[in-house]
Design a protein around this motif. Structure first.
Motif, PDB file in Angstrom:
ATOM      1  N   ARG A  66       0.830  -1.206   0.000  1.00  0.00           N
ATOM      2  CA  ARG A  66       0.000   0.000   0.000  1.00  0.00           C
ATOM      3  C   ARG A  66       0.861   1.250   0.000  1.00  0.00           C
ATOM      4  NH1 ARG A  66      -5.282   1.019   0.797  1.00  0.00           N
ATOM      5  NH2 ARG A  66      -5.700   3.253   0.952  1.00  0.00           N
ATOM      6  N   ASP A 309     -12.091   2.079  -8.803  1.00  0.00           N
ATOM      7  CA  ASP A 309     -10.965   2.216  -7.874  1.00  0.00           C
ATOM      8  C   ASP A 309      -9.700   2.709  -8.561  1.00  0.00           C
ATOM      9  OD1 ASP A 309     -10.183   0.012  -9.337  1.00  0.00           O
ATOM     10  OD2 ASP A 309      -9.875  -1.292  -7.598  1.00  0.00           O
ATOM     11  N   ALA A 361     -14.913   5.463   0.667  1.00  0.00           N
ATOM     12  CA  ALA A 361     -14.661   4.069   1.012  1.00  0.00           C
ATOM     13  C   ALA A 361     -13.942   3.341  -0.121  1.00  0.00           C
ATOM     14  CB  ALA A 361     -15.970   3.364   1.357  1.00  0.00           C
ATOM     15  N   THR A 362     -14.324   3.628  -1.359  1.00  0.00           N
ATOM     16  CA  THR A 362     -13.640   3.019  -2.506  1.00  0.00           C
ATOM     17  C   THR A 362     -12.191   3.463  -2.570  1.00  0.00           C
ATOM     18  OG1 THR A 362     -15.705   2.889  -3.753  1.00  0.00           O
ATOM     19  CG2 THR A 362     -13.657   2.780  -5.026  1.00  0.00           C
ATOM     20  N   TYR A 364     -10.361   4.441  -0.038  1.00  0.00           N
ATOM     21  CA  TYR A 364      -9.667   3.818   1.089  1.00  0.00           C
ATOM     22  C   TYR A 364      -9.269   2.376   0.775  1.00  0.00           C
ATOM     23  CZ  TYR A 364     -10.708   7.532   4.530  1.00  0.00           C
ATOM     24  OH  TYR A 364     -10.763   8.704   5.242  1.00  0.00           O
ATOM     25  N   ARG A 365     -10.103   1.696  -0.009  1.00  0.00           N
ATOM     26  CA  ARG A 365      -9.793   0.305  -0.366  1.00  0.00           C
ATOM     27  C   ARG A 365      -8.745   0.207  -1.465  1.00  0.00           C
ATOM     28  NH1 ARG A 365     -15.518  -0.173   0.164  1.00  0.00           N
ATOM     29  NH2 ARG A 365     -15.751   0.030  -2.104  1.00  0.00           N
ATOM     30  N   SER A 366      -8.456   1.315  -2.124  1.00  0.00           N
ATOM     31  CA  SER A 366      -7.512   1.314  -3.240  1.00  0.00           C
ATOM     32  C   SER A 366      -6.106   1.543  -2.708  1.00  0.00           C
ATOM     33  CB  SER A 366      -7.884   2.415  -4.244  1.00  0.00           C
ATOM     34  OG  SER A 366      -9.214   2.247  -4.700  1.00  0.00           O
ATOM     35  N   PRO A 367      -5.224   0.567  -2.743  1.00  0.00           N
ATOM     36  CA  PRO A 367      -3.919   0.709  -2.085  1.00  0.00           C
ATOM     37  C   PRO A 367      -2.979   1.695  -2.750  1.00  0.00           C
ATOM     38  CG  PRO A 367      -4.045  -1.366  -3.274  1.00  0.00           C
ATOM     39  CD  PRO A 367      -5.423  -0.772  -3.315  1.00  0.00           C
ATOM     40  N   ARG A 417     -11.988   6.146  10.095  1.00  0.00           N
ATOM     41  CA  ARG A 417     -11.566   4.876   9.515  1.00  0.00           C
ATOM     42  C   ARG A 417     -10.156   4.977   8.987  1.00  0.00           C
ATOM     43  NH1 ARG A 417     -16.304   3.004   5.470  1.00  0.00           N
ATOM     44  NH2 ARG A 417     -14.663   1.489   5.015  1.00  0.00           N
ATOM     45  N   PRO A 419      -7.543   3.923   5.997  1.00  0.00           N
ATOM     46  CA  PRO A 419      -7.452   3.350   4.647  1.00  0.00           C
ATOM     47  C   PRO A 419      -6.795   1.973   4.690  1.00  0.00           C
ATOM     48  CG  PRO A 419      -6.808   5.654   4.632  1.00  0.00           C
ATOM     49  CD  PRO A 419      -6.963   5.279   6.064  1.00  0.00           C
ATOM     50  N   GLY A 420      -7.409   1.046   3.964  1.00  0.00           N
ATOM     51  CA  GLY A 420      -6.859  -0.302   3.871  1.00  0.00           C
ATOM     52  C   GLY A 420      -7.259  -1.229   4.988  1.00  0.00           C
TER      53      GLY A 420
END
Length: 421
Positions: A66, A309, A361-362, A364-367, A417, A419-420
């Motif tokens: 990440r 993403d 949220a998308t 945050y999920r994208s490293p 929150r 990220p990741g």
């Protein structure tokens, strides 16, 4: 490109507008705002407790797959920014007044008092970065910030004058901030022209082939007749080489953040040309009304259709990504929301907040995403802002300086929150 008829500008931002699409925003007269907003303080950045190597300036690092920004003192940092944080944002083109200016003049004894209150408010909501188009000199000592330059100039980027302008911009604007640890990095421009868009329906190769014979740009264009994508690579390589060299002459420390490229107008050659020069590739990522993105990519297949993403963009540029602009607007704000017509208008602040949370949220999920900057802090005037007439509910606060409570509660929730995680 067929169907391009108008422009959306915010500072220098702009996006395609299709002729077949019209605004359908409802107007509701009661703004969903609350004078208090959120109440509890939040950490400077999700994941800030993780200690890395300190360099004295912001940098990037990839750990466990990440990407992160790293603060000058060595902490992991995800940039949660807000654009256009200004005591003098927009003037109403119908009245000539700046309603936000009038509101804060009545509420604060000075611009400094307003700035201090604004920083406290943003940090309370979990934001940690002052974004592009802001009063950066006002906030530079108060929060991390990004700085937007204007290095593109003229109609021939292969000419010596392009180099001269870039060097002049760097000497006057970069050099004074070269030692500022609060500066994250430099956007070299916002949405420069690489091909068919709101400024021209022509390929950029055709623009350069129209230059006088023997000029530097025409000479390069002549070598790419029949190869428009190859010319985009040559032009972008020249741009990034010149602008990065000019900045690094005065400032070897801060990050090169790229050009805030509109998500729907990015082609592979631009990413390949940028890769050796940028530290972070920046993207302006707005959702479009149904069918418009498909229309763009059907008529101009050289542009990538960005994954939600942004994974297909990262796979080519191989650098961390930063969202330089994004935003959502709602009909119950009391604003017309008629311009620009290419972005959705959601019925309520609750729906707007839900779109915001889904988007972040998308990311945050994208490293590969190291930050996002919401556009913008203050709503546009109801009569449309001077220049392009935008009249939309992009703000976290309205022109009376009252927060949209549902939005700031959503921001506060997202910023707790990591990220990741």
């Amino acid at each position: 490109m067929p169907g391009i008829v108008a422009t959306r500008q915010a500072g220098n931002r702009g996006v395609l507008v299709g002729a077949s699409f019209a605004a359908t925003a409802a107007v509701v007269t009661v703004p969903a705002v609350d004078a208090h907003g959120a109440t509890s303080a939040l950490p400077a950045s999700p994941g800030a407790g993780v200690r890395l190597t300190a360099s004295g300036f912001f940098r990037t690092e990839k750990r466990a797959g990440r990407w992160w920004l790293v603060t000058p003192d060595g902490h992991r940092f995800y940039s949660s920014g807000v654009d256009h944080v200004s005591a003098d944002p927009d003037t109403d083109r119908q009245t000539g007044a700046c309603p936000y200016c009038e509101a804060i003049a009545a509420q604060y004894p000075s611009t400094e008092a307003w700035a201090n209150a604004t920083v406290e408010r943003l940090q309370r909501w979990g934001f940690n970065t002052i974004g592009a188009f802001s009063d950066s000199a006002t906030f530079a000592a108060k929060m991390p910030y990004t700085q937007l330059l204007d290095m593109a100039s003229g109609d021939d980027w292969f000419a010596p004058s392009f180099v001269t302008n870039a060097q002049n911009v760097a000497a006057s604007q970069v050099a004074p901030l070269a030692d500022d640890p609060n500066l994250i990095g430099w956007y070299t421009d916002s949405e420069p022209h690489w091909g068919p868009d709101w400024r021209s329906s022509q390929l950029v190769l055709d623009d350069y082939l129209a230059l006088p014979a023997g000029t530097p740009g025409r000479t390069v264009a002549d070598r790419h007749v029949g190869d428009p994508n190859g010319f985009v690579y040559a032009l972008a390589h020249r741009y990034f080489q010149v602008t990065t060299a000019a900045i690094h002459k005065w400032d070897p420390h801060h990050l090169i953040l790229g050009v805030k490229a509109p998500a729907q107008l990015i082609q592979r050659e631009l990413l390949l040309a940028a890769r050796p020069y940028v530290d972070v590739f920046s993207i302006d990522d707005y959702r479009l009304i149904p069918g418009l993105a498909r229309s763009i990519h059907r008529s101009e297949p050289q542009y990538l259709a960005p994954a939600a993403d942004l994974s297909n963009i990262e796979a080519i540029v191989e650098k961390p990504l930063l969202i330089g602009e994004y935003g959502f607007r709602a009909a119950d704000s009391g604003l017309p929301n008629t311009w620009p017509p290419i972005f959705p208008v959601y019925p309520t602040q609750a729906r707007r907040a839900a779109m915001y949370k889904s988007f972040v949220a998308t990311m945050y999920r994208s490293p590969w995403v190291v930050g996002d900057a919401w556009f913008e802090y203050v709503d546009e005037p109801a009569g449309g802002r001077t220049g392009d007439g935008e009249d939309s509910n992009w703000g976290l606060v309205n022109v009376a300086n009252m927060p949209y409570r549902t939005m700031v509660i959503a921001a506060k929730a997202m910023h707790t929150r990591e990220p990741g995680a």
